[in-house]
Write a protein that holds these residues in place. Sequence first.
Motif, PDB file in Angstrom:
ATOM      1  N   MET A 255       1.114  -1.135   0.178  1.00 17.90           N
ATOM      2  CA  MET A 255      -0.298   0.323  -0.283  1.00 17.90           C
ATOM      3  C   MET A 255       0.834   1.466  -0.128  1.00 17.90           C
ATOM      4  O   MET A 255       2.027   1.603   0.579  1.00 17.90           O
ATOM      5  CB  MET A 255      -1.060  -0.137   1.149  1.00 17.90           C
ATOM      6  N   GLN A 256       0.680   2.085  -0.236  1.00 20.85           N
ATOM      7  CA  GLN A 256       1.093   3.855  -0.882  1.00 20.85           C
ATOM      8  C   GLN A 256      -0.010   4.707  -0.643  1.00 20.85           C
ATOM      9  O   GLN A 256      -1.190   4.581  -1.266  1.00 20.85           O
ATOM     10  CB  GLN A 256       2.005   3.760  -1.980  1.00 20.85           C
ATOM     11  N   CYS A 257       0.329   5.302   0.195  1.00 19.56           N
ATOM     12  CA  CYS A 257      -0.454   6.911   0.454  1.00 19.56           C
ATOM     13  C   CYS A 257      -0.128   7.953   0.506  1.00 19.56           C
ATOM     14  O   CYS A 257       1.817   8.330   1.285  1.00 19.56           O
ATOM     15  CB  CYS A 257      -1.740   6.581   1.697  1.00 19.56           C
ATOM     16  N   GLU A 258      -0.851   9.387  -0.050  1.00 14.56           N
ATOM     17  CA  GLU A 258       0.163  10.439  -0.507  1.00 14.56           C
ATOM     18  C   GLU A 258      -1.116  11.086   0.610  1.00 14.56           C
ATOM     19  O   GLU A 258      -1.921  11.974   1.070  1.00 14.56           O
ATOM     20  CB  GLU A 258       0.501  10.918  -1.720  1.00 14.56           C
ATOM     21  N   LEU A 259      -0.326  11.744   1.218  1.00 19.63           N
ATOM     22  CA  LEU A 259      -0.622  12.309   2.440  1.00 19.63           C
ATOM     23  C   LEU A 259      -0.201  13.869   2.835  1.00 19.63           C
ATOM     24  O   LEU A 259       0.236  14.188   3.123  1.00 19.63           O
ATOM     25  CB  LEU A 259      -0.463  12.367   3.831  1.00 19.63           C
ATOM     26  N   LEU A 260      -1.871  15.080   2.416  1.00 18.72           N
ATOM     27  CA  LEU A 260      -1.648  16.427   2.326  1.00 18.72           C
ATOM     28  C   LEU A 260      -1.359  16.956   4.157  1.00 18.72           C
ATOM     29  O   LEU A 260      -2.981  16.981   4.219  1.00 18.72           O
ATOM     30  CB  LEU A 260      -2.183  17.262   1.876  1.00 18.72           C
ATOM     31  N   LEU A 261      -1.023  17.110   4.677  1.00 19.91           N
ATOM     32  CA  LEU A 261      -0.839  18.123   6.074  1.00 19.91           C
ATOM     33  C   LEU A 261      -0.639  19.257   6.827  1.00 19.91           C
ATOM     34  O   LEU A 261       0.395  20.019   5.900  1.00 19.91           O
ATOM     35  CB  LEU A 261       0.279  17.050   7.377  1.00 19.91           C
ATOM     36  N   THR A 262      -1.703  20.062   6.727  1.00 18.13           N
ATOM     37  CA  THR A 262      -1.783  21.644   7.108  1.00 18.13           C
ATOM     38  C   THR A 262      -2.045  22.175   8.149  1.00 18.13           C
ATOM     39  O   THR A 262      -2.887  21.176   8.828  1.00 18.13           O
ATOM     40  CB  THR A 262      -2.986  21.802   5.543  1.00 18.13           C
ATOM     41  N   VAL A 263      -0.603  22.703   8.692  1.00 16.31           N
ATOM     42  CA  VAL A 263      -1.476  23.087   9.973  1.00 16.31           C
ATOM     43  C   VAL A 263      -1.398  25.074  10.208  1.00 16.31           C
ATOM     44  O   VAL A 263      -0.644  25.715   9.518  1.00 16.31           O
ATOM     45  CB  VAL A 263       0.255  22.840  10.889  1.00 16.31           C
ATOM     46  N   ARG A 264      -1.995  25.553  11.517  1.00 19.39           N
ATOM     47  CA  ARG A 264      -2.528  26.860  11.332  1.00 19.39           C
ATOM     48  C   ARG A 264      -2.363  27.100  12.179  1.00 19.39           C
ATOM     49  O   ARG A 264      -2.822  26.098  13.209  1.00 19.39           O
ATOM     50  CB  ARG A 264      -4.126  27.102  10.430  1.00 19.39           C
ATOM     51  N   MET A 265      -2.031  28.116  12.757  1.00 22.44           N
ATOM     52  CA  MET A 265      -1.228  28.979  13.989  1.00 22.44           C
ATOM     53  C   MET A 265      -2.928  30.093  14.456  1.00 22.44           C
ATOM     54  O   MET A 265      -2.650  30.531  13.932  1.00 22.44           O
ATOM     55  CB  MET A 265      -0.066  29.227  13.590  1.00 22.44           C
ATOM     56  N   ASN A 266      -4.092  29.386  15.088  1.00 23.82           N
ATOM     57  CA  ASN A 266      -4.072  30.018  16.228  1.00 23.82           C
ATOM     58  C   ASN A 266      -4.574  30.955  17.112  1.00 23.82           C
ATOM     59  O   ASN A 266      -4.297  30.470  18.071  1.00 23.82           O
ATOM     60  CB  ASN A 266      -6.082  29.367  15.544  1.00 23.82           C
ATOM     61  N   ALA A 267      -4.282  32.901  16.992  1.00 22.08           N
ATOM     62  CA  ALA A 267      -3.354  34.011  18.514  1.00 22.08           C
ATOM     63  C   ALA A 267      -5.490  33.917  18.461  1.00 22.08           C
ATOM     64  O   ALA A 267      -5.797  34.841  17.593  1.00 22.08           O
ATOM     65  CB  ALA A 267      -2.914  34.124  17.789  1.00 22.08           C
ATOM     66  N   GLY A 268      -5.002  34.595  19.613  1.00 19.67           N
ATOM     67  CA  GLY A 268      -6.498  35.496  20.226  1.00 19.67           C
ATOM     68  C   GLY A 268      -5.556  36.335  20.862  1.00 19.67           C
ATOM     69  O   GLY A 268      -4.800  36.368  21.461  1.00 19.67           O
ATOM     70  N   THR A 269      -6.169  37.724  20.521  1.00 21.15           N
ATOM     71  CA  THR A 269      -6.538  38.784  21.861  1.00 21.15           C
ATOM     72  C   THR A 269      -7.387  40.030  22.457  1.00 21.15           C
ATOM     73  O   THR A 269      -8.151  39.405  22.495  1.00 21.15           O
ATOM     74  CB  THR A 269      -5.726  39.714  20.285  1.00 21.15           C
TER      75      THR A 269
END
Length: 312
Positions: A255-269
């Motif tokens: 088996m072979q799988c291509e994975l797209l990983l996305t990271v977002r940094m959410n900040a609060g004020t």
Amino acid sequence: PVQAEAPVPGAGRESVEIAMEDAFAAVKDVEAQSGRVLVSGQVQCQAAYRLGEENSPRALTARASFEQAVDIEGVEPGMAVRARASTDHVEAAYDNGHMVFRVAVTVSVRVRSLTPVEAVTGFEGDTPVETRLQRVETGKTSAENSETVTLSDSVALPTALHARVVLMQWASPRVESVERDLGGVRLSGGVQIESLVASSVAGRPVALVRYRLPFEALVGMPDWVEGEAEALADVSALSGEVEEGEQDGEAALKMQCELLLTVRMNAGTALDVVSDAYIAGDGTLSLEREEMALCGAAETVQASVPFRGTLL
């Protein structure tokens, strides 16, 4: 609508009976333009079928690219854009030596506009000004980055199964851990892969093999970026094949799988702003009020519902 097709090996005058068909869509690129968002991606289709009088099923895959422009008023280049694609309907048909897939793809787009605003937090001067303060809490995406990870593994299949070919595959990714690390955000989790394998056992033409591909990857992010990390995982490509073993030996499912990983940094004020003011005594105070469009918070909830099913 997206159409994909692929030649059917060995097809001639024999009839082609389609048993199952399926497809999944993946977004490859998103671009914000003036007044619209351009989304491009790929659809991967798969089908299990029987050729002529053969008792054993066969498998076939096809791919097709798509591009869709979504008109959204007020969009400008450089804005933060998020796009997802899903398949609503898949229909496969045999036509003159080719398997033709007709897929209905739904493209969802969300655009976020960051507009600087100023709020009065107090007054300075000789005349005392009485103020009423209001706590305002805002949230925004501070940074975003993506990485593509390729996962591969193999699992042994019992000799008694007489596995021949992978008919269809499905994949469900899940991010289980999100932690800040030196130079980025470390993600870990797994991709649950289900493979429908054709066998030569009488009365059991197919077998469903479930296997989990674990992953751990570091998505680059500057250390000075603060906030809470939000992670998403999407499958962009999936493939599998049966490697037959030696005589009376075990076969292997690769088996072979291509994975797209996305990271977002959410900040609060959070800050206290002036909502009203007046002067107690001589003098006048002129206030000009304007509305501020703020994002209250950014939150993501991931949930899964287990179910039991029957495959005939």
